[in-house]
Design a protein around this motif. Structure first.
Motif, PDB file in Angstrom:
ATOM      1  N   SER A  36      33.029  25.855  33.010  1.00  9.41           N
ATOM      2  CA  SER A  36      32.348  27.071  33.481  1.00  9.41           C
ATOM      3  C   SER A  36      31.588  27.752  32.342  1.00  9.41           C
ATOM      4  O   SER A  36      31.742  27.401  31.164  1.00  9.41           O
ATOM      5  CB  SER A  36      33.382  28.040  34.053  1.00  9.41           C
ATOM      6  OG  SER A  36      34.339  28.341  33.061  1.00  9.41           O
ATOM      7  N   LEU A  37      30.810  28.745  32.714  1.00  6.69           N
ATOM      8  CA  LEU A  37      30.067  29.578  31.758  1.00  6.69           C
ATOM      9  C   LEU A  37      31.040  30.279  30.808  1.00  6.69           C
ATOM     10  O   LEU A  37      32.010  30.912  31.252  1.00  6.69           O
ATOM     11  CB  LEU A  37      29.275  30.616  32.561  1.00  6.69           C
ATOM     12  CG  LEU A  37      28.507  31.693  31.814  1.00  6.69           C
ATOM     13  CD1 LEU A  37      27.378  31.092  30.986  1.00  6.69           C
ATOM     14  CD2 LEU A  37      27.936  32.711  32.822  1.00  6.69           C
ATOM     15  N   GLY A  38      30.771  30.171  29.504  1.00  4.53           N
ATOM     16  CA  GLY A  38      31.583  30.891  28.520  1.00  4.53           C
ATOM     17  C   GLY A  38      32.910  30.240  28.188  1.00  4.53           C
ATOM     18  O   GLY A  38      33.746  30.862  27.532  1.00  4.53           O
TER      19      GLY A  38
ATOM     20  N   ALA B  83      20.356  41.128  33.957  1.00  7.94           N
ATOM     21  CA  ALA B  83      21.076  42.198  33.261  1.00  7.94           C
ATOM     22  C   ALA B  83      22.084  41.600  32.280  1.00  7.94           C
ATOM     23  O   ALA B  83      22.245  42.078  31.147  1.00  7.94           O
ATOM     24  CB  ALA B  83      21.791  43.089  34.281  1.00  7.94           C
ATOM     25  N   ARG B  84      22.744  40.525  32.703  1.00 10.47           N
ATOM     26  CA  ARG B  84      23.737  39.894  31.821  1.00 10.47           C
ATOM     27  C   ARG B  84      23.044  39.246  30.610  1.00 10.47           C
ATOM     28  O   ARG B  84      23.528  39.330  29.478  1.00 10.47           O
ATOM     29  CB  ARG B  84      24.551  38.859  32.601  1.00 10.47           C
ATOM     30  CG  ARG B  84      25.884  38.605  31.919  1.00 10.47           C
ATOM     31  CD  ARG B  84      26.636  37.439  32.509  1.00 10.47           C
ATOM     32  NE  ARG B  84      27.214  37.652  33.824  1.00 10.47           N
ATOM     33  CZ  ARG B  84      28.253  36.958  34.275  1.00 10.47           C
ATOM     34  NH1 ARG B  84      28.819  36.045  33.499  1.00 10.47           N
ATOM     35  NH2 ARG B  84      28.718  37.148  35.485  1.00 10.47           N
ATOM     36  N   ILE B  85      21.911  38.621  30.879  1.00 14.68           N
ATOM     37  CA  ILE B  85      21.160  37.978  29.769  1.00 14.68           C
ATOM     38  C   ILE B  85      20.732  39.044  28.756  1.00 14.68           C
ATOM     39  O   ILE B  85      20.897  38.869  27.541  1.00 14.68           O
ATOM     40  CB  ILE B  85      19.927  37.225  30.343  1.00 14.68           C
ATOM     41  CG1 ILE B  85      20.393  36.018  31.159  1.00 14.68           C
ATOM     42  CG2 ILE B  85      18.964  36.816  29.222  1.00 14.68           C
ATOM     43  CD1 ILE B  85      19.345  35.452  32.110  1.00 14.68           C
TER      44      ILE B  85
ATOM     45  N   LEU C  57      33.764  23.058  37.439  1.00 12.97           N
ATOM     46  CA  LEU C  57      34.216  24.437  37.662  1.00 12.97           C
ATOM     47  C   LEU C  57      33.036  25.390  37.490  1.00 12.97           C
ATOM     48  O   LEU C  57      32.372  25.381  36.434  1.00 12.97           O
ATOM     49  CB  LEU C  57      35.308  24.770  36.648  1.00 12.97           C
ATOM     50  CG  LEU C  57      35.787  26.214  36.597  1.00 12.97           C
ATOM     51  CD1 LEU C  57      36.539  26.570  37.878  1.00 12.97           C
ATOM     52  CD2 LEU C  57      36.704  26.434  35.397  1.00 12.97           C
ATOM     53  N   SER C  58      32.773  26.205  38.498  1.00 16.08           N
ATOM     54  CA  SER C  58      31.751  27.247  38.425  1.00 16.08           C
ATOM     55  C   SER C  58      30.387  26.648  38.068  1.00 16.08           C
ATOM     56  O   SER C  58      29.913  25.799  38.814  1.00 16.08           O
ATOM     57  CB  SER C  58      32.197  28.343  37.461  1.00 16.08           C
ATOM     58  OG  SER C  58      31.549  29.536  37.779  1.00 16.08           O
ATOM     59  N   VAL C  59      29.765  26.998  36.916  1.00 18.56           N
ATOM     60  CA  VAL C  59      28.486  26.340  36.637  1.00 18.56           C
ATOM     61  C   VAL C  59      28.695  24.837  36.481  1.00 18.56           C
ATOM     62  O   VAL C  59      27.791  24.043  36.805  1.00 18.56           O
ATOM     63  CB  VAL C  59      27.768  26.952  35.407  1.00 18.56           C
ATOM     64  CG1 VAL C  59      28.509  26.689  34.121  1.00 18.56           C
ATOM     65  CG2 VAL C  59      26.350  26.398  35.294  1.00 18.56           C
ATOM     66  N   GLY C  60      29.880  24.440  36.045  1.00 21.91           N
ATOM     67  CA  GLY C  60      30.181  23.001  35.986  1.00 21.91           C
ATOM     68  C   GLY C  60      30.130  22.375  37.371  1.00 21.91           C
ATOM     69  O   GLY C  60      29.756  21.211  37.536  1.00 21.91           O
TER      70      GLY C  60
ATOM     71  N   LEU D 269      37.116  36.774  41.593  1.00 23.08           N
ATOM     72  CA  LEU D 269      36.145  37.851  41.784  1.00 23.08           C
ATOM     73  C   LEU D 269      34.726  37.399  41.429  1.00 23.08           C
ATOM     74  O   LEU D 269      33.752  38.087  41.740  1.00 23.08           O
ATOM     75  CB  LEU D 269      36.519  39.059  40.914  1.00 23.08           C
ATOM     76  CG  LEU D 269      37.874  39.693  41.199  1.00 23.08           C
ATOM     77  CD1 LEU D 269      38.118  40.880  40.259  1.00 23.08           C
ATOM     78  CD2 LEU D 269      37.973  40.136  42.657  1.00 23.08           C
ATOM     79  N   SER D 270      34.584  36.272  40.733  1.00 22.81           N
ATOM     80  CA  SER D 270      33.255  35.802  40.327  1.00 22.81           C
ATOM     81  C   SER D 270      32.592  35.000  41.438  1.00 22.81           C
ATOM     82  O   SER D 270      31.421  35.212  41.756  1.00 22.81           O
ATOM     83  CB  SER D 270      33.364  34.923  39.075  1.00 22.81           C
ATOM     84  OG  SER D 270      33.797  35.681  37.984  1.00 22.81           O
ATOM     85  N   THR D 271      33.316  34.038  41.973  1.00 17.04           N
ATOM     86  CA  THR D 271      32.834  33.265  43.127  1.00 17.04           C
ATOM     87  C   THR D 271      33.931  33.373  44.196  1.00 17.04           C
ATOM     88  O   THR D 271      34.804  32.508  44.281  1.00 17.04           O
ATOM     89  CB  THR D 271      32.561  31.787  42.747  1.00 17.04           C
ATOM     90  OG1 THR D 271      33.680  31.269  42.018  1.00 17.04           O
ATOM     91  CG2 THR D 271      31.317  31.659  41.889  1.00 17.04           C
TER      92      THR D 271
END
Ligand SMILES: O=C(O)CC1=CCC(=O)O1
Length: 260
Positions: free
Chosen positions: A29-31, A132-134, A94-97, A213-215
């Motif tokens: 995932s991201l991060g 906004a996050r970027i 996972l997530s972005v993965g 809470l993210s996805t």
């Protein structure tokens, strides 16, 4: 720690498990870096041949010099599979993965024997939220959004019950290079696989953490409904990273699906 160079990028990766056994490749995932899978790997190592890696801009992998999209991430994974000589494999993203894994399954179906999508969706977030996050990360680094992200990643029970692990995962997140994190946010912002995933032919298992809470589970389930024949499963008590909060459940699901 081995490294590969393909698709113009150096990736850090790890082999684990039993060579020659059924294969599983994991995409993060991201991060996060590949350490998020460690407890799942411990459960599966006796019976599977396992491949983990840090996607571009994360962990010990290189940060891409120019803006890139999800396609580059899935090309990276194809390059890594070529590097280790895996023609085909089960992929768990996972997530972005998961977005990377879906893109790979659409574009290179012969490389994907089975697909596991965890806490992910065909389209994640909105362009405004990603922008906004970027901006925040480019201004203040990943640490500037660390608290907000950790609150989305983990259930309150995990935070309270495992404070040392919680702060270690926070260090992992906050050490992600700002440029690598921001480029991955841009790739997510620009990715929408809603239409293409209806063409996925690999048998697919879609997993959601009950408290993600993210996805959120409803978003993950909507993605499952678009993939022909996909099975959907909720892991009780898990947040966005079930591989950390519920590794035994994840391993059991992967094992059952791989052997199914
Ligand atoms: O960081 C988050 O909010 C969760 C997330 C979205 C895409 C991803 O890979 O992680």
């Amino acid at each position: 720690m081995p490294f590969s160079r393909s698709n113009d990028i150096v990736l850090s990766y790890r082999r684990a498990g039993r060579r020659g056994a059924p294969r599983i490749a994991f995409a993060n995932s991201l991060g996060s870096d590949m350490a998020i899978w460690d407890d799942v790997i411990d459960e599966l190592a006796a019976d599977f041949d396992l491949l983990l890696y840090d996607k571009r801009g994360h962990g010990l992998s290189e940060v891409a010099p120019a803006p890139r999209g999800i396609r580059d991430h899935s090309d990276d994974l194809i390059g890594l599979l070529d590097h280790v000589g895996w023609q085909d494999t089960m992929i768990c993203g996972l997530s972005v993965g998961g977005v990377i894994a879906m893109d790979l399954a659409v574009r290179a179906p012969a490389r994907v024997t089975r697909l596991v999508l965890m806490d992910t969706a065909a389209k994640i977030g909105t362009p405004d939220a990603w922008n906004a996050r970027i901006d925040a990360v480019q201004d203040g680094g990943v640490a500037s959004i660390g608290e907000a992200i950790m609150a989305r990643w983990f259930s309150p029970d995990y935070r309270a019950g495992q404070p040392e692990a919680f702060s270690a995962w926070r260090r992992m997140l906050e050490r992600t290079p700002a440029a690598g994190y921001a480029e991955t946010c841009k790739a997510l912002r620009d990715a929408d696989l809603t239409d293409t995933i209806t063409g996925i032919t690999a048998p697919t298992l879609v997993i959601a953490g009950e408290n993600d809470l993210s996805t959120p589970p409803a978003l993950v389930e909507a993605t499952a409904h678009r993939i022909p024949g996909a099975i959907f499963h909720i892991i009780k008590g898990a947040g966005h990273l079930p591989c950390i909060e519920r590794p035994a459940d994840v391993a059991a699901l992967l094992r059952g699906f791989a052997n199914g």
